[in-house]
Write an enzyme that holds these catalytic residues in place. Structure first.
Site, PDB file in Angstrom:
ATOM      1  N   THR A 133      47.787  12.086  31.621  1.00 25.76           N
ATOM      2  CA  THR A 133      46.384  11.665  31.651  1.00 25.76           C
ATOM      3  C   THR A 133      46.184  10.146  31.730  1.00 25.76           C
ATOM      4  O   THR A 133      47.048   9.381  31.283  1.00 25.76           O
ATOM      5  CB  THR A 133      45.683  12.190  30.365  1.00 25.76           C
ATOM      6  N   ASP A 134      45.034   9.765  32.237  1.00 25.19           N
ATOM      7  CA  ASP A 134      44.617   8.351  32.230  1.00 25.19           C
ATOM      8  C   ASP A 134      44.454   7.829  30.797  1.00 25.19           C
ATOM      9  O   ASP A 134      44.454   6.622  30.570  1.00 25.19           O
ATOM     10  CB  ASP A 134      43.289   8.192  32.994  1.00 25.19           C
TER      11      ASP A 134
ATOM     12  N   THR B 243      43.874  19.845  24.899  1.00 28.45           N
ATOM     13  CA  THR B 243      43.054  19.016  25.790  1.00 28.45           C
ATOM     14  C   THR B 243      41.702  18.587  25.213  1.00 28.45           C
ATOM     15  O   THR B 243      40.953  17.893  25.900  1.00 28.45           O
ATOM     16  CB  THR B 243      42.807  19.759  27.130  1.00 28.45           C
TER      17      THR B 243
ATOM     18  N   ALA C 255      48.454  22.336  27.406  1.00 26.36           N
ATOM     19  CA  ALA C 255      48.309  21.119  26.596  1.00 26.36           C
ATOM     20  C   ALA C 255      47.225  21.350  25.565  1.00 26.36           C
ATOM     21  O   ALA C 255      46.482  22.341  25.624  1.00 26.36           O
ATOM     22  CB  ALA C 255      47.911  19.934  27.483  1.00 26.36           C
TER      23      ALA C 255
ATOM     24  N   LYS D  96      49.749  12.532  24.296  1.00 26.68           N
ATOM     25  CA  LYS D  96      50.156  12.741  25.698  1.00 26.68           C
ATOM     26  C   LYS D  96      51.193  11.683  26.092  1.00 26.68           C
ATOM     27  O   LYS D  96      52.155  11.971  26.798  1.00 26.68           O
ATOM     28  CB  LYS D  96      48.946  12.685  26.635  1.00 26.68           C
TER      29      LYS D  96
ATOM     30  N   TYR E  24      44.495  12.060  21.294  1.00 19.41           N
ATOM     31  CA  TYR E  24      44.841  12.780  22.532  1.00 19.41           C
ATOM     32  C   TYR E  24      45.750  11.919  23.416  1.00 19.41           C
ATOM     33  O   TYR E  24      46.830  12.359  23.834  1.00 19.41           O
ATOM     34  CB  TYR E  24      43.555  13.167  23.281  1.00 19.41           C
TER      35      TYR E  24
ATOM     36  N   TRP F 100      39.568  12.883  34.676  1.00 16.34           N
ATOM     37  CA  TRP F 100      38.228  13.428  34.948  1.00 16.34           C
ATOM     38  C   TRP F 100      38.328  14.741  35.760  1.00 16.34           C
ATOM     39  O   TRP F 100      37.700  14.886  36.811  1.00 16.34           O
ATOM     40  CB  TRP F 100      37.375  12.406  35.706  1.00 16.34           C
TER      41      TRP F 100
HETATM   42  N1  LIG Z   1      40.600  18.302  31.679  1.00 10.34           N
HETATM   43  C1  LIG Z   1      40.691  17.024  31.986  1.00 10.34           C
HETATM   44  O1  LIG Z   1      39.674  16.334  32.212  1.00 10.34           O
HETATM   45  C2  LIG Z   1      42.032  16.358  32.089  1.00 10.34           C
HETATM   46  C3  LIG Z   1      42.088  15.009  32.437  1.00 10.34           C
HETATM   47  C4  LIG Z   1      43.332  14.385  32.546  1.00 10.34           C
HETATM   48  C5  LIG Z   1      44.487  15.126  32.321  1.00 10.34           C
HETATM   49  N2  LIG Z   1      44.410  16.435  31.966  1.00 10.34           N
HETATM   50  C6  LIG Z   1      45.666  17.170  31.726  1.00 10.34           C
HETATM   51  O2  LIG Z   1      45.746  18.184  32.697  1.00 10.34           O
HETATM   52  C7  LIG Z   1      46.450  19.319  32.157  1.00 10.34           C
HETATM   53  C8  LIG Z   1      45.638  20.581  32.397  1.00 10.34           C
HETATM   54  O3  LIG Z   1      44.389  20.427  31.739  1.00 10.34           O
HETATM   55  P1  LIG Z   1      43.312  21.610  31.715  1.00 10.34           P
HETATM   56  O4  LIG Z   1      42.001  20.958  31.534  1.00 10.34           O
HETATM   57  O5  LIG Z   1      43.559  22.551  32.838  1.00 10.34           O
HETATM   58  O6  LIG Z   1      43.718  22.315  30.338  1.00 10.34           O
HETATM   59  P2  LIG Z   1      43.173  23.669  29.709  1.00 10.34           P
HETATM   60  O7  LIG Z   1      42.136  24.278  30.567  1.00 10.34           O
HETATM   61  O8  LIG Z   1      42.869  23.377  28.271  1.00 10.34           O
HETATM   62  O9  LIG Z   1      44.463  24.603  29.797  1.00 10.34           O
HETATM   63  C9  LIG Z   1      45.528  24.532  28.914  1.00 10.34           C
HETATM   64  C10 LIG Z   1      46.105  25.920  28.757  1.00 10.34           C
HETATM   65  O10 LIG Z   1      47.184  25.874  27.825  1.00 10.34           O
HETATM   66  C11 LIG Z   1      47.025  26.967  26.914  1.00 10.34           C
HETATM   67  N3  LIG Z   1      47.698  26.737  25.643  1.00 10.34           N
HETATM   68  C12 LIG Z   1      47.161  26.217  24.500  1.00 10.34           C
HETATM   69  N4  LIG Z   1      48.072  26.213  23.528  1.00 10.34           N
HETATM   70  C13 LIG Z   1      49.216  26.739  24.042  1.00 10.34           C
HETATM   71  C14 LIG Z   1      50.488  27.013  23.514  1.00 10.34           C
HETATM   72  N5  LIG Z   1      50.802  26.722  22.237  1.00 10.34           N
HETATM   73  N6  LIG Z   1      51.440  27.559  24.315  1.00 10.34           N
HETATM   74  C15 LIG Z   1      51.141  27.847  25.606  1.00 10.34           C
HETATM   75  N7  LIG Z   1      49.939  27.610  26.173  1.00 10.34           N
HETATM   76  C16 LIG Z   1      48.977  27.065  25.399  1.00 10.34           C
HETATM   77  C17 LIG Z   1      45.526  27.043  26.750  1.00 10.34           C
HETATM   78  O11 LIG Z   1      45.119  28.252  26.147  1.00 10.34           O
HETATM   79  P3  LIG Z   1      43.708  28.258  25.301  1.00 10.34           P
HETATM   80  O12 LIG Z   1      42.658  27.796  26.266  1.00 10.34           O
HETATM   81  O13 LIG Z   1      43.578  29.678  24.893  1.00 10.34           O
HETATM   82  O14 LIG Z   1      43.882  27.300  24.175  1.00 10.34           O
HETATM   83  C18 LIG Z   1      45.070  26.912  28.199  1.00 10.34           C
HETATM   84  O15 LIG Z   1      45.122  28.149  28.878  1.00 10.34           O
HETATM   85  C19 LIG Z   1      46.725  18.978  30.705  1.00 10.34           C
HETATM   86  O16 LIG Z   1      48.022  18.470  30.571  1.00 10.34           O
HETATM   87  C20 LIG Z   1      45.722  17.870  30.396  1.00 10.34           C
HETATM   88  O17 LIG Z   1      46.192  17.029  29.358  1.00 10.34           O
HETATM   89  C21 LIG Z   1      43.215  17.070  31.857  1.00 10.34           C
END
Ligand SMILES: NC(=O)c1ccc[n+]([C@@H]2O[C@H](COP(=O)([O-])OP(=O)(O)OC[C@H]3O[C@@H](n4cnc5c(N)ncnc54)[C@H](OP(=O)(O)O)[C@@H]3O)[C@@H](O)[C@H]2O)c1
Length: 314
Positions: A112-113, A73, A71, A140, A136, A161
């Site tokens: 996400t929330d 993020t 995503a 989403k 964002y 979170w």
């Molecule tokens: N983090 C939070 O607090 C949070 C809260 C609620 C929901 N979420 C949701 O939970 C999910 C996982 O979040 P996370 O924090 O683990 O995310 P993350 O660490 O940012 O991981 C996303 C991964 O997707 C890769 N990516 C980016 N662009 C891409 C593309 N075009 N094609 C394929 N892969 C790509 C990123 O690579 P790069 O890092 O190299 O860009 C990264 O490895 C997401 O859907 C997010 O919206 C997260």
């Protein structure tokens, strides 16, 4: 065969670990297979069927599940890059859903929330109206809708979170700040629930296991019904109380060695550029009933995380 997209991200790397632990047959991709490019997704999917890098014991090369942890993020940066955020969170989700539908795979997608506006007072249930505040959350929300229009066999897990060992997150940021500052300010008027990525990863695997093991012997309804689910840890807190707990546990387990005063402030006093939901507690009743699980309390999971051998912040 399971295809894990976003396998190098914070959540994706926990899912990858668990799949390895379970000795599951899976393949992982990250940025090298760009989710915004449908041809790249198709080419990869086709290559799996013929690929030689797969374990020779893996006879079933048909992808039955796609887990999407990729995503855009970065909540703040999304305001400056709305097109890119939409390309990943909306168009990318659609491309993945189309691929899943075409090959007959079920999809687990993470949301996400932030799809909610945050002006509620009771935990948000899955069917409540969405009202995202910023780019964002809007992108989403659009991604969720794109998936829902495209296919029926989806599990959209909204979480909040999130923190994990392999990625930037609030726990690491606080630990770093607390080790280098005498005082810090943290907002005390935004409520939500911290979520350990390991707990969410376990739930993702549980959905797959429960679905794949659902036979007549287990009763017709033992497979979780496709749809939207909320998943966070149990309980609720504010960013300030979360930070105070990180400080307490960080001290206890030797992660924080500096004396730091953690002070509460309001969102207004803090003066962030991007509006964030004031209340983003999600109701988890549906997932608990459907999967027959109990949610670990956020403080219990946080303690395990901070105590854990893999804890490493930069
Ligand atoms: N983090 C939070 O607090 C949070 C809260 C609620 C929901 N979420 C949701 O939970 C999910 C996982 O979040 P996370 O924090 O683990 O995310 P993350 O660490 O940012 O991981 C996303 C991964 O997707 C890769 N990516 C980016 N662009 C891409 C593309 N075009 N094609 C394929 N892969 C790509 C990123 O690579 P790069 O890092 O190299 O860009 C990264 O490895 C997401 O859907 C997010 O919206 C997260």
């Amino acid at each position: 065969m399971i295809w894990l997209i976003g396998c190098k991200g914070m959540l994706g790397s926990e899912v990858a670990r668990l799949l390895d632990e379970k000795k599951a047959h899976w393949v992982g991709t990250d940025k090298e297979v760009d989710i915004t490019d449908p041809d790249a997704l198709t080419a990869f999917e086709k290559s799996v069927e013929t690929s030689s890098y797969l374990d020779t014991s893996c006879t079933d090369k048909h992808i039955k599940w796609i887990i999407n942890c990729s995503a855009y993020t970065n909540v703040d940066k999304a305001e400056e890059e709305p097109e890119l955020a939409d390309k990943l969170n909306n168009q990318g989700a659609l491309n993945i859903a189309r691929t899943a539908r075409r090959i007959g795979a079920k999809l687990i997608h993470i949301s996400t929330d932030y799809v909610f506006g945050g002006n509620g007072k009771e935990p948000y249930t899955e069917d409540m109206e969405k009202n995202p505040l910023g780019v964002y959350g809007s992108t989403k929300a659009a991604g969720e809708e794109a998936i829902q229009k495209e296919m029926t066999q989806y599990y959209i897990l909204r979480t909040a979170w999130l923190y994990g060992y392999d990625g930037k997150n609030f726990v690491y940021t606080m630990t770093k700040l607390m080790n280098s500052h005498d005082q810090i300010r943290v907002v005390n008027d935004q409520k939500g629930t911290p979520t350990c990525a390991i707990d969410l990863a376990s739930t993702i695997i549980k959905i797959i296991e429960k679905t794949d093991n659902a036979t007549e012997a287990f009763g017709k309804h033992s497979a979780p019904t496709p749809g939207i689910y909320h998943f966070t840890n149990g309980g609720e807190t504010t960013w300030y109380d979360f930070a105070a707990e990180i400080y307490k546990l960080g001290k206890k387990f030797g992660r924080i060695t500096h004396e730091c005063q953690v002070n509460p402030c309001t969102t207004e006093e803090y003066g962030a550029n991007v509006q964030r939901p004031a209340y983003s507690v999600l109701s988890k009743d549906k997932i608990c009933k459907e999967l027959k699980i109990k949610l670990p309390d956020w403080k219990v999971s946080l303690e395990k995380f901070i105590r854990g051998e893999r804890f490493k912040y930069e």
